[in-house]
Design an enzyme around this catalytic site. Sequence first.
Site, PDB file in Angstrom:
ATOM      1  N   HIS A   1       3.213  -8.978  -3.818  1.00 60.66           N
ATOM      2  CA  HIS A   1       2.401 -10.089  -4.344  1.00 60.66           C
ATOM      3  C   HIS A   1       3.013 -11.445  -3.999  1.00 60.66           C
ATOM      4  O   HIS A   1       4.232 -11.567  -3.856  1.00 60.66           O
ATOM      5  CB  HIS A   1       2.265  -9.975  -5.866  1.00 60.66           C
ATOM      6  CG  HIS A   1       1.389  -8.845  -6.302  1.00 60.66           C
ATOM      7  ND1 HIS A   1       0.286  -9.021  -7.093  1.00 60.66           N
ATOM      8  CD2 HIS A   1       1.453  -7.518  -6.044  1.00 60.66           C
ATOM      9  CE1 HIS A   1      -0.290  -7.847  -7.308  1.00 60.66           C
ATOM     10  NE2 HIS A   1       0.411  -6.917  -6.688  1.00 60.66           N
TER      11      HIS A   1
ATOM     12  N   ASN B   1       6.869   2.594  -9.360  1.00 63.76           N
ATOM     13  CA  ASN B   1       6.903   1.503  -8.381  1.00 63.76           C
ATOM     14  C   ASN B   1       6.772   0.160  -9.102  1.00 63.76           C
ATOM     15  O   ASN B   1       5.958   0.016 -10.015  1.00 63.76           O
ATOM     16  CB  ASN B   1       5.776   1.644  -7.355  1.00 63.76           C
ATOM     17  CG  ASN B   1       5.932   2.910  -6.525  1.00 63.76           C
ATOM     18  OD1 ASN B   1       5.124   3.826  -6.603  1.00 63.76           O
ATOM     19  ND2 ASN B   1       7.011   2.974  -5.765  1.00 63.76           N
ATOM     20  N   ALA B   2       7.577  -0.821  -8.655  1.00 58.07           N
ATOM     21  CA  ALA B   2       7.548  -2.181  -9.205  1.00 58.07           C
ATOM     22  C   ALA B   2       7.850  -2.221 -10.706  1.00 58.07           C
ATOM     23  O   ALA B   2       7.181  -2.909 -11.485  1.00 58.07           O
ATOM     24  CB  ALA B   2       6.219  -2.883  -8.891  1.00 58.07           C
TER      25      ALA B   2
ATOM     26  N   ASP C   1       1.453   9.843  -2.403  1.00 54.52           N
ATOM     27  CA  ASP C   1       1.429   9.882  -0.932  1.00 54.52           C
ATOM     28  C   ASP C   1       2.710  10.508  -0.390  1.00 54.52           C
ATOM     29  O   ASP C   1       2.868  10.668   0.820  1.00 54.52           O
ATOM     30  CB  ASP C   1       1.214   8.485  -0.336  1.00 54.52           C
ATOM     31  CG  ASP C   1       2.345   7.525  -0.667  1.00 54.52           C
ATOM     32  OD1 ASP C   1       3.167   7.837  -1.563  1.00 54.52           O
ATOM     33  OD2 ASP C   1       2.422   6.455  -0.037  1.00 54.52           O
TER      34      ASP C   1
ATOM     35  N   ASP D   1      -3.912   3.237  -4.330  1.00 54.38           N
ATOM     36  CA  ASP D   1      -3.358   1.906  -4.061  1.00 54.38           C
ATOM     37  C   ASP D   1      -3.574   1.577  -2.579  1.00 54.38           C
ATOM     38  O   ASP D   1      -2.773   0.877  -1.964  1.00 54.38           O
ATOM     39  CB  ASP D   1      -1.866   1.833  -4.428  1.00 54.38           C
ATOM     40  CG  ASP D   1      -1.399   0.393  -4.645  1.00 54.38           C
ATOM     41  OD1 ASP D   1      -2.250  -0.506  -4.741  1.00 54.38           O
ATOM     42  OD2 ASP D   1      -0.174   0.178  -4.704  1.00 54.38           O
TER      43      ASP D   1
ATOM     44  N   LEU E   1       7.646  -1.764   0.100  1.00 52.66           N
ATOM     45  CA  LEU E   1       6.380  -1.018   0.233  1.00 52.66           C
ATOM     46  C   LEU E   1       5.221  -1.880  -0.253  1.00 52.66           C
ATOM     47  O   LEU E   1       5.345  -2.633  -1.208  1.00 52.66           O
ATOM     48  CB  LEU E   1       6.443   0.265  -0.597  1.00 52.66           C
ATOM     49  CG  LEU E   1       7.231   1.424   0.027  1.00 52.66           C
ATOM     50  CD1 LEU E   1       7.533   2.473  -1.023  1.00 52.66           C
ATOM     51  CD2 LEU E   1       6.484   2.038   1.198  1.00 52.66           C
ATOM     52  N   ALA E   2       4.095  -1.757   0.410  1.00 53.72           N
ATOM     53  CA  ALA E   2       2.945  -2.617   0.088  1.00 53.72           C
ATOM     54  C   ALA E   2       1.640  -1.838   0.126  1.00 53.72           C
ATOM     55  O   ALA E   2       0.794  -2.064   0.958  1.00 53.72           O
ATOM     56  CB  ALA E   2       2.892  -3.784   1.075  1.00 53.72           C
TER      57      ALA E   2
END
Length: 434
Positions: free
Chosen positions: A153, A237-238, A291, A316, A351-352
Site C-alpha cells: 500500500h 500476512n501484513a 497459493d 487477493d 509480496l503484493a
Amino acid sequence: MSEKIYKIVNARLLLNHEIVENEYLWFQHGKIIHPQNLFFDAHRDADEIIDAKGLIVAPGFIDTQINGGYGIDFADNEGSVEKIQQDINTVAKGLLQYGCTAFCPTVVSSAPAVYSKVLPLLNQRKGSVQGGAEILGAHIEGPFISVEKKGAHDQTVFRNAKNGISDFDDAYGPELKKGSKAISIMTVAPEIDGVADCIPDLVKRGITVAMGHTACRIAQAEEAVKQGATSITHLFNAMQAFHHRDPGLVGVLGAADLPIPSSQIGHPASSLTSPSRNKPDPRPFYGIICDGVHVHPNSVRIAYYSHPNGAVLVTDALSAMGLPKGTYTLGGREVEVDESGACYVKGTSTLAGCTVTIDDCVRNFQRFTNCSQVEAIEAATLHPARLLGIEDRKGTLNVNADADFVFLDDSTGELRVKRVFVAGEEIALVNGLV
Ligand SMILES: [Zn+2]
C-alpha cells in the site's frame, strides 16, 4: 429471466454440510425453489432436466478479497467512467470461468478522489451471464492501516481517525453512508488512533469490519473484536508474526473468553475448538491466501485446526491474474509477477497480492489441511456468505438461495470446475481453461 423450471438430476448435492445422493435440485427465476410447492400450487413438473452425470453440485465460490485481474486494477481511476465500468465487467465475467459467482472487488489504500470515482461503480449488483459474477459491495483495504505493516500500500495516503467517524466519511466520501450496498468489508488496523472506537459506527452501517495491515498487540485485537470486528484480513500476512508472550492479531485464534455473540449472523458456527460447542463462535473469521507462497502450508493447517469454521479462502488476486509473467500495476505501484505466479513490489521482496484463482485455493486448502471436500468447498462458499451475513441467499443450496452453482469433478481426487451457473443461467466455459 426465464420462467422455466429447472431440475438437476444425477448430482451429488452439497446440502447441510454433507454430500448427498438421490436428491434433486430445482430452480426458477434464478433462485432455488422447493418442488413441493410446485406440485401442490401449480401442478407443474420441471420444464428442463439438467443431468449432472454424477458430479458434485455445490454453491458458487465467493471471493471476498480480489484487487482485479486481466490487467485491470479496481483501484485504478484513470480513464472514463465507461471504461472503468467495462473493466469491472471484464473481471466479473472472467471470474465465472473459475466458478467464482460472487465477489467483493477490493480497493487498496487510495486518495479520496479515487474512492469517489471508483466506489459508486462497485456497488452491489446481481450476477448474470452478461455482466459476470455478482458484486457484493467493495472491500476497502486501508487507508486506516499501519505504516509498519503497509505491504504494497501507498503510505502517503494513510490516515488516522482522531476525529472519529467523520474521518472515515472524509476519506471515502458519501459512498460510506450507503453502508453494505457500497462497502461490504473494511480492513482497518485497530491500533491506529481513533479506529477501534469507530468500529461500532461502521458495523451499524452494515459494514463487516476486518482487522489487517496491523502491528496490533493481542489486547488491541481482542478489544476490536469486542467492538464488533468480525474478520481478519489475509491471516499471517501484513501483521505481527506469532510471538508466544504477545501473539498479536494471530493470537485471536486462540481466544477463549471473548463475548459470545447473541446471533449467528456474521459469526462462524461452533466447532470442536469453540469456547462453547452450541453457541456461535466469538472468534472472527479469517481470510487466508492458499497459493502456497503467501502462507506456508503448515501455517494454513495450524489456522484450520485451531478454528476450522473461521476459514475464508481469498485470492487477493491482482491485475495480473489471468496474465503471464511480467510487470503490472496495483494501486498505482508497479509489481512484478514471476514464473510461479508470485507478485512482488517491483525491485523488492515484498509480496503484493497473487495470481491464484479461487478454485486453486479450494484445491490447495484441501491438500494443505487434509480437510474433507465439504470443508474445502464451504471455506469458499458458506463461510464467506456467513462473514457477510448473506447466508440466506448465498453460500448454500438451500431453498430461496440464489441459483449460483458449480459442478465439480472429483474423479482425480481434486475438485475441478466443470460447469458454472450464475443466477440460474449456465455460462460457457472457455476451452482448456479448466
Ligand atoms: Zn492486503
